[in-house]
Design an enzyme around this catalytic site. Structure first.
Site, PDB file in Angstrom:
ATOM      1  N   ASP A   1       0.831  -1.205   0.000  1.00  0.00           N
ATOM      2  CA  ASP A   1       0.000   0.000   0.000  1.00  0.00           C
ATOM      3  C   ASP A   1       0.868   1.259   0.000  1.00  0.00           C
ATOM      4  OD1 ASP A   1      -2.315   1.485   0.014  1.00  0.00           O
ATOM      5  OD2 ASP A   1      -2.687   1.263   2.159  1.00  0.00           O
TER       6      ASP A   1
ATOM      7  N   ASN B   1     -10.668  -2.630  -6.186  1.00  0.00           N
ATOM      8  CA  ASN B   1      -9.838  -1.745  -7.024  1.00  0.00           C
ATOM      9  C   ASN B   1     -10.444  -1.511  -8.415  1.00  0.00           C
ATOM     10  OD1 ASN B   1      -6.659  -2.920  -5.684  1.00  0.00           O
ATOM     11  ND2 ASN B   1      -7.813  -1.086  -5.172  1.00  0.00           N
TER      12      ASN B   1
HETATM   13  C1  FPP Z   1      -1.660   0.144  -3.448  1.00  0.00           C
HETATM   14  O1  FPP Z   1      -1.261   1.485  -3.458  1.00  0.00           O
HETATM   15  C2  FPP Z   1      -1.131  -0.606  -4.584  1.00  0.00           C
HETATM   16  C3  FPP Z   1      -1.862  -1.195  -5.562  1.00  0.00           C
HETATM   17  C4  FPP Z   1      -3.335  -1.154  -5.599  1.00  0.00           C
HETATM   18  C5  FPP Z   1      -1.250  -1.883  -6.705  1.00  0.00           C
HETATM   19  C6  FPP Z   1      -0.007  -2.674  -6.416  1.00  0.00           C
HETATM   20  C7  FPP Z   1       0.678  -2.921  -7.705  1.00  0.00           C
HETATM   21  C8  FPP Z   1       2.022  -2.880  -7.914  1.00  0.00           C
HETATM   22  C9  FPP Z   1       3.012  -2.675  -6.848  1.00  0.00           C
HETATM   23  C10 FPP Z   1       2.550  -3.004  -9.284  1.00  0.00           C
HETATM   24  C11 FPP Z   1       2.574  -4.334  -9.937  1.00  0.00           C
HETATM   25  C12 FPP Z   1       2.567  -5.504  -9.065  1.00  0.00           C
HETATM   26  C13 FPP Z   1       3.006  -6.741  -9.417  1.00  0.00           C
HETATM   27  C14 FPP Z   1       2.806  -7.881  -8.481  1.00  0.00           C
HETATM   28  C15 FPP Z   1       3.675  -7.019 -10.673  1.00  0.00           C
HETATM   29  P1  FPP Z   1      -2.395   2.596  -3.609  1.00  0.00           P
HETATM   30  O2  FPP Z   1      -2.552   2.889  -5.053  1.00  0.00           O
HETATM   31  O3  FPP Z   1      -3.622   2.152  -2.904  1.00  0.00           O
HETATM   32  O4  FPP Z   1      -1.709   3.794  -2.848  1.00  0.00           O
HETATM   33  P2  FPP Z   1      -2.418   4.924  -1.971  1.00  0.00           P
HETATM   34  O5  FPP Z   1      -3.100   4.220  -0.844  1.00  0.00           O
HETATM   35  O6  FPP Z   1      -1.261   5.759  -1.517  1.00  0.00           O
HETATM   36  O7  FPP Z   1      -3.353   5.667  -2.864  1.00  0.00           O
END
Ligand code: FPP
Length: 250
Positions: A21, A69
């Site tokens: 996250d 998501n």
């Molecule tokens: C959460 O941060 C992250 C995600 C929803 C996506 C995770 C994906 C990756 C790290 C990239 C690709 C992954 C793989 C396994 C190849 P957020 O967007 O919720 O951040 P925020 O809470 O700060 O808005």
């Protein structure tokens, strides 16, 4: 900085699960768009996977995309799916070279065709790898997973394949996406948020929880090692008393 040599290899968790996250907040701090945070997040994924394998974990599960998501702006979803496709393609050789098996849990049928094809192809290619299993949770919702398990159990009862009086915890466990994966001993969430967000609700019944303020793009293997040394200092009692546990370990 915690090194893997600081970790007691005799009490390693078999399975660590991570709620990655903070990509969006990380990008915002750099005055960049959210997808930049996801892109840099891939570096953190790579380093964490390598660190986990180096340490000798058997399973590492990463929460990459939740069912919820899908409610994000279309632009971000499209960019995330493209990133997933490219990352899976780019990393297949590294997974093979490091003897790492890829598995996925979630409602994978919701993924775009190309993403699913690449995912399945890498899952097949890596099926016989045995050093560590990397599990990606994609389009995953724990509540949906349990509901689907209940549905298939009811079907088996209706078709006479199963007696309702024989249903127990194992029956539920055996109908989850994770039926062939042990429950995680340790669950890590980055970015300072302290919630579970519909992730592995059944499977984390007795997991140790570890929250760190580090935003996912900054997470590295040393942070994983730190979480594991913290885990190793805890006493896991599973409802028993401290004295009972001490006696068992004597
Ligand atoms: C959460 O941060 C992250 C995600 C929803 C996506 C995770 C994906 C990756 C790290 C990239 C690709 C992954 C793989 C396994 C190849 P957020 O967007 O919720 O951040 P925020 O809470 O700060 O808005």
């Amino acid at each position: 900085m915690t090194q893997h040599t600081d970790i007691n290899k005799d009490t390693l968790p078999k399975h660590v699960a991570i709620i990655m996250d903070g990509n969006g907040r990380w990008a915002k701090k750099q005055s960049k768009i959210r997808i930049f945070g996801h892109k840099v997040g891939v570096k953190a994924v790579r380093d964490t996977v390598e660190g986990a394998a180096e340490l000798g974990l058997e399973y590492l599960t990463l929460y990459a995309f939740s069912s919820e998501n899908w409610n994000r702006p279309k632009k971000e979803i499209d960019a995330l799916m493209e990133l997933l496709v490219n990352t899976i393609l780019d990393e297949t050789k590294t997974l093979m070279d490091n003897n790492i098996r890829l598995q996925a849990i979630g409602n994978l049928e919701d993924l775009p065709e190309k993403c699913l094809q690449n995912l399945n192809s890498t899952i097949e290619k890596t099926a016989n790898n045995s050093r560590m299993t990397l599990v990606l949770a994609l389009s995953y919702s724990s509540k949906k997973e349990v509901a689907q398990a209940v549905k298939s159990i009811v079907k088996k009862v209706q078709e006479g394949e199963l007696k309702s009086e024989d249903i127990n915890e194992d029956t539920i466990q055996n109908h989850l996406f994770t039926h062939n994966i042990p429950d995680p001993e340790l669950l890590i969430r980055t970015s300072g948020e302290q919630r579970i967000s519909n992730f592995l609700l059944w499977q984390i019944a007795y997991s140790e929880l570890y929250f760190t303020k580090i935003l996912w793009p900054d997470f590295r293997r040393e942070n994983l090692f730190e979480a594991i040394t913290n885990y190793q200092k805890r006493e896991r009692r599973f409802g028993k008393t401290s004295e009972q546990i001490e006696k068992e370990n004597a």
